[in-house]
Design a protein around this motif. Structure first.
Motif, PDB file in Angstrom:
ATOM      1  N   ARG A  45     -85.930  44.322 -85.429  1.00  0.00           N
ATOM      2  CA  ARG A  45     -84.802  45.212 -85.691  1.00  0.00           C
ATOM      3  C   ARG A  45     -83.456  44.477 -85.596  1.00  0.00           C
ATOM      4  O   ARG A  45     -82.435  44.985 -86.032  1.00  0.00           O
ATOM      5  N   LEU A  46     -83.482  43.295 -84.992  1.00  0.00           N
ATOM      6  CA  LEU A  46     -82.232  42.539 -84.816  1.00  0.00           C
ATOM      7  C   LEU A  46     -82.083  41.432 -85.860  1.00  0.00           C
ATOM      8  O   LEU A  46     -81.037  40.818 -85.976  1.00  0.00           O
ATOM      9  N   ILE A  47     -83.167  41.188 -86.598  1.00  0.00           N
ATOM     10  CA  ILE A  47     -83.166  40.067 -87.544  1.00  0.00           C
ATOM     11  C   ILE A  47     -83.113  40.582 -88.981  1.00  0.00           C
ATOM     12  O   ILE A  47     -83.837  41.495 -89.346  1.00  0.00           O
ATOM     13  N   GLY A  48     -82.280  39.951 -89.770  1.00  0.00           N
ATOM     14  CA  GLY A  48     -82.317  40.175 -91.214  1.00  0.00           C
ATOM     15  C   GLY A  48     -82.772  38.876 -91.845  1.00  0.00           C
ATOM     16  O   GLY A  48     -82.110  37.857 -91.690  1.00  0.00           O
ATOM     17  N   TYR A  49     -83.926  38.907 -92.507  1.00  0.00           N
ATOM     18  CA  TYR A  49     -84.518  37.666 -93.020  1.00  0.00           C
ATOM     19  C   TYR A  49     -84.461  37.637 -94.548  1.00  0.00           C
ATOM     20  O   TYR A  49     -84.947  38.548 -95.213  1.00  0.00           O
ATOM     21  N   SER A  62     -90.470  31.150 -90.223  1.00  0.00           N
ATOM     22  CA  SER A  62     -91.565  32.119 -90.325  1.00  0.00           C
ATOM     23  C   SER A  62     -92.034  32.556 -88.940  1.00  0.00           C
ATOM     24  O   SER A  62     -92.457  33.694 -88.753  1.00  0.00           O
ATOM     25  N   ILE A  63     -91.958  31.662 -87.980  1.00  0.00           N
ATOM     26  CA  ILE A  63     -92.332  32.041 -86.607  1.00  0.00           C
ATOM     27  C   ILE A  63     -91.264  32.953 -86.009  1.00  0.00           C
ATOM     28  O   ILE A  63     -91.575  33.987 -85.414  1.00  0.00           O
ATOM     29  N   ILE A  64     -90.009  32.590 -86.218  1.00  0.00           N
ATOM     30  CA  ILE A  64     -88.923  33.414 -85.656  1.00  0.00           C
ATOM     31  C   ILE A  64     -88.980  34.834 -86.219  1.00  0.00           C
ATOM     32  O   ILE A  64     -88.724  35.809 -85.516  1.00  0.00           O
ATOM     33  N   THR A  65     -89.340  34.950 -87.500  1.00  0.00           N
ATOM     34  CA  THR A  65     -89.331  36.270 -88.137  1.00  0.00           C
ATOM     35  C   THR A  65     -90.685  36.978 -88.026  1.00  0.00           C
ATOM     36  O   THR A  65     -90.916  37.972 -88.704  1.00  0.00           O
ATOM     37  N   SER A  66     -91.581  36.449 -87.201  1.00  0.00           N
ATOM     38  CA  SER A  66     -92.897  37.065 -86.952  1.00  0.00           C
ATOM     39  C   SER A  66     -93.818  37.044 -88.164  1.00  0.00           C
ATOM     40  O   SER A  66     -94.748  37.831 -88.247  1.00  0.00           O
ATOM     41  N   VAL A  67     -93.560  36.191 -89.122  1.00  0.00           N
ATOM     42  CA  VAL A  67     -94.446  36.116 -90.284  1.00  0.00           C
ATOM     43  C   VAL A  67     -95.718  35.344 -89.919  1.00  0.00           C
ATOM     44  O   VAL A  67     -96.808  35.708 -90.342  1.00  0.00           O
ATOM     45  N   ILE A  68     -95.572  34.282 -89.132  1.00  0.00           N
ATOM     46  CA  ILE A  68     -96.747  33.548 -88.645  1.00  0.00           C
ATOM     47  C   ILE A  68     -96.626  33.370 -87.126  1.00  0.00           C
ATOM     48  O   ILE A  68     -95.546  33.537 -86.559  1.00  0.00           O
ATOM     49  N   SER A  69     -97.739  33.025 -86.510  1.00  0.00           N
ATOM     50  CA  SER A  69     -97.723  32.847 -85.057  1.00  0.00           C
ATOM     51  C   SER A  69     -97.554  31.368 -84.715  1.00  0.00           C
ATOM     52  O   SER A  69     -97.965  30.504 -85.479  1.00  0.00           O
ATOM     53  N   PRO A  70     -96.956  31.084 -83.570  1.00  0.00           N
ATOM     54  CA  PRO A  70     -96.869  29.684 -83.150  1.00  0.00           C
ATOM     55  C   PRO A  70     -98.190  29.243 -82.527  1.00  0.00           C
ATOM     56  O   PRO A  70     -99.006  30.082 -82.156  1.00  0.00           O
ATOM     57  N   THR A  71     -98.383  27.947 -82.401  1.00  0.00           N
ATOM     58  CA  THR A  71     -99.540  27.455 -81.664  1.00  0.00           C
ATOM     59  C   THR A  71     -99.240  27.535 -80.173  1.00  0.00           C
ATOM     60  O   THR A  71    -100.078  27.945 -79.380  1.00  0.00           O
ATOM     61  N   SER A  72     -98.037  27.160 -79.793  1.00  0.00           N
ATOM     62  CA  SER A  72     -97.608  27.346 -78.409  1.00  0.00           C
ATOM     63  C   SER A  72     -96.089  27.388 -78.373  1.00  0.00           C
ATOM     64  O   SER A  72     -95.416  27.038 -79.338  1.00  0.00           O
ATOM     65  N   GLY A  73     -95.563  27.827 -77.257  1.00  0.00           N
ATOM     66  CA  GLY A  73     -94.116  27.885 -77.106  1.00  0.00           C
ATOM     67  C   GLY A  73     -93.606  29.304 -77.133  1.00  0.00           C
ATOM     68  O   GLY A  73     -94.388  30.256 -77.222  1.00  0.00           O
TER      69      GLY A  73
END
Lengths: 289, 312
Positions: free
Chosen positions: B76-80, B47-58
């Protein structure tokens, strides 16, 4: 515009193919137009019946808008969330406002069809209207205000009630509850005075009264004059406020959850561009710079 | 080039830290499987990689684009492909694809041109006009796979895509993924099933928000210290059987799997007939018992003392 039209098209197709949705948004108000026109007219003077039947059609047209936007819309949001479509959309390059506008146009389309059919059946059942060109235009304006208010309420329900069943039941409860106490099920003159005050504030019922005053007999049929400048400003303000609040909440909680403030920030990294404003992550700047 | 780069990624919710300092990378064209039990942080990571949620850090980069600062470029580069069936059952296969293609940013005419080819690619040509409600679960999953094969997508991220599919549909789907991977797409598969992870060129095992180990499937098996295990298939599973099998294993280690148990013992060849007899004595008949090479699920069990499928 492709994203907006694709969303609208999906909404219209899904709604039109869902028999239950069609029944509740279109057939249910029509059935009540028929029942009201032939049942709740006893003892009324013959010359007043056509306008009374016309006003019944207006009541049910507003009810159709309410069902489409306060029941159908949140149920659709909750269903999309439950089956993972919202997560999927979040991962795609679509902006939240485009999705919201697409859905809004879809509800507008469904509501427009429902209102047109309810008016047609009302006419067939003996309802008569006294429209002027300006009156028709103003009535369309009030229907649009009613739709905005209803979409606002629907957005709030769809945002906070996560499950489709819950969203559906909450929407039904809000429609039945507010329609009962605001003069949409019962004519305004039959309401006790505290509810008459509510009826003037609640935008769905004040729009209902305004359209009755414009198309079906004026102030006398509406029970009060809903077309004073003060009433119009109040109705417009509350409708737009509900719409804006609903959309902001939808945007914030259905699309914006990912941009919560991070607990810990990393030090800035060299060679990276700052985030663009459209990335909607004001709190994440240090994390990625 | 690195398709995915994750540095020091953490995710905290109010009460729990779901991801703990994750560092990993996936190379372009690689087929990477991340395997872990439910609740291990797999879906949060995706979910973080696909921008669905934000990370706390990193930091997370997809083909060099930070998923937060340059989320539009990364998207545009990810198909989830999320876990559930997100396609609309009220629309036809074609209509679903048209919708997603336009949401992806293609014009209606471009989308129309693309749809036939996509259906063909996932083996659904001739089925596009049917409503999705008439599709089998395998067909529906393949249709949803087609929604992430739009032009420009370089990395496919699939979160438990095989859940609910029968064995034949699973194999077909994995075969399709392999073909897509061979055509140069990077694949990041999330799973809790060892067999599914076997098709990957590299596997990461995640537990309690940490990557425990990464490597090629064969390497992981070699380094696990397991040579062979006894696979016991039974019609029933209960505590009595588990206790009996535990008597044959090193330290009572028995892994419960879909069709029975896997017993980790010193001399599997010698233990197998004894296990069959012991089960017979307590009134249970093994439908099959034999010595097998370890699977990735065995490796996970060996490393974490937990079943990747969630059992103890």
């Amino acid at each position: 515009m492709g994203q907006v039209t694709a969303t609208t098209e999906r909404y219209l197709k899904e709604t039109s193919r869902d028999r239950a949705a069609i029944f509740w948004i279109i057939a249910f108000p029509i059935i009540w137009v028929i029942i009201n026109s032939f049942t709740f007219t006893r003892g009324m003077p013959e010359e007043g019946l056509p306008l009374l039947r016309g006003s019944y059609a207006i009541h049910m047209a507003i009810l159709a808008v309410m069902i489409a936007a306060i029941v159908g819309f949140p149920a659709s949001i909750a269903s999309d969330r439950e089956r993972g479509l919202l997560s999927k959309l979040l991962s795609m390059p679509i902006l939240p406002w485009k999705d919201a506008v697409g859905r809004l146009l879809g509800i507008f389309g469904v509501s427009a069809v429902a209102v047109a059919l309810v008016f047609a059946v009302g006419s067939i059942c003996g309802g008569r209207f006294h429209p002027t060109h300006l009156g028709i235009l103003k009535s369309i304006g009030f229907f649009l205000l009613a739709l905005l208010a209803a979409v606002g309420i629907g957005s709030i329900i769809g945002t906070f009630i996560k499950r489709q069943y819950g969203a559906l039941m909450t929407g039904v409860g809000v429609v039945i509850g507010t329609a009962s106490i605001s003069g949409i099920f019962l004519p305004y003159p039959f309401l006790p005075s505290p509810l008459q005050a509510f009826s003037k504030i609640y935008p769905l019922s004040s729009c209902n009264s305004a359209v009755i005053a414009l198309l079906a007999g004026g102030e006398e049929s509406a029970g009060y004059n809903p077309l004073t400048a003060g009433h119009i400003v109040l109705t417009t303000t509350i409708s737009i406020a509900l719409f804006v609040i609903g959309l902001l909440l939808y945007r914030r909680f259905c699309w914006g959850r990912r941009w919560k403030k991070p607990v810990k920030m990393l030090p800035p990294m060299a060679g990276k561009q700052p985030p663009k404003t459209r990335d909607r992550c004001p709190n994440m700047g240090n994390l990625i710079n | 080039m690195q398709a995915l780069l994750i540095k020091n990624l953490t995710k905290k919710y109010e009460r729990a830290q779901v991801l703990k300092d994750i560092n990993m990378s996936i190379n372009e064209g690689e087929f990477y499987a991340l395997m872990g039990p439910n609740g291990s942080g797999k879906t949060t990571l995706v979910s973080i990689i696909t921008s669905v949620i934000s990370p706390t850090s990193g930091e997370v980069e997809v083909y060099g684009h930070n998923v937060i600062g340059e989320s539009e470029e990364a998207k545009r580069l990810i198909g989830y492909l999320p876990g559930g069936s997100f396609s609309s059952p009220l629309l036809s296969g074609e209509e679903n694809l048209l919708y997603f293609a336009q949401v992806w940013g293609l014009s209606r005419s471009e989308a129309r041109k693309l749809v036939g080819g996509l259906l063909d690619k996932v083996g659904l040509s001739g089925e596009g006009k049917k409503r999705v409600s008439k599709y089998s679960s395998g067909m529906r999953r393949r249709l949803e796979l087609a929604t992430i094969l739009f032009p420009g997508v370089k990395m496919l991220i699939l979160d438990e895509p095989l859940t609910g599919l029968d064995p034949s549909a699973r194999k077909e789907f994995l075969g399709l993924l392999k073909e897509i991977n061979e055509a140069d797409a990077t694949i990041f598969l999330i799973t809790h099933i060892g067999e599914d992870a076997e098709v990957a060129s590299r596997v990461g095992l995640i537990d309690e928000g940490k990557i425990v180990v990464e490597g090629k499937p064969d390497e992981l098996k070699r380094h696990s210290g397991l040579e062979t295990v006894v696979n016991v298939r039974l019609g029933v599973k209960n505590k009595r059987v588990l206790d009996t099998l535990g008597g044959f294993s090193r330290g009572g280690r028995v892994l419960e799997v879909e069709d029975g148990y896997r017993v980790y013992c010193e001399s599997p060849e010698e233990a197998t007939p004894k296990i069959i007899r012991a089960l017979d004595e307590i009134g249970y008949e093994a439908t099959r018992a034999g010595v097998e090479k370890p699977s990735l699920e065995d490796v996970f069990f060996q490393l974490t003392k937990k079943s990747v499928r969630g059992g103890a």
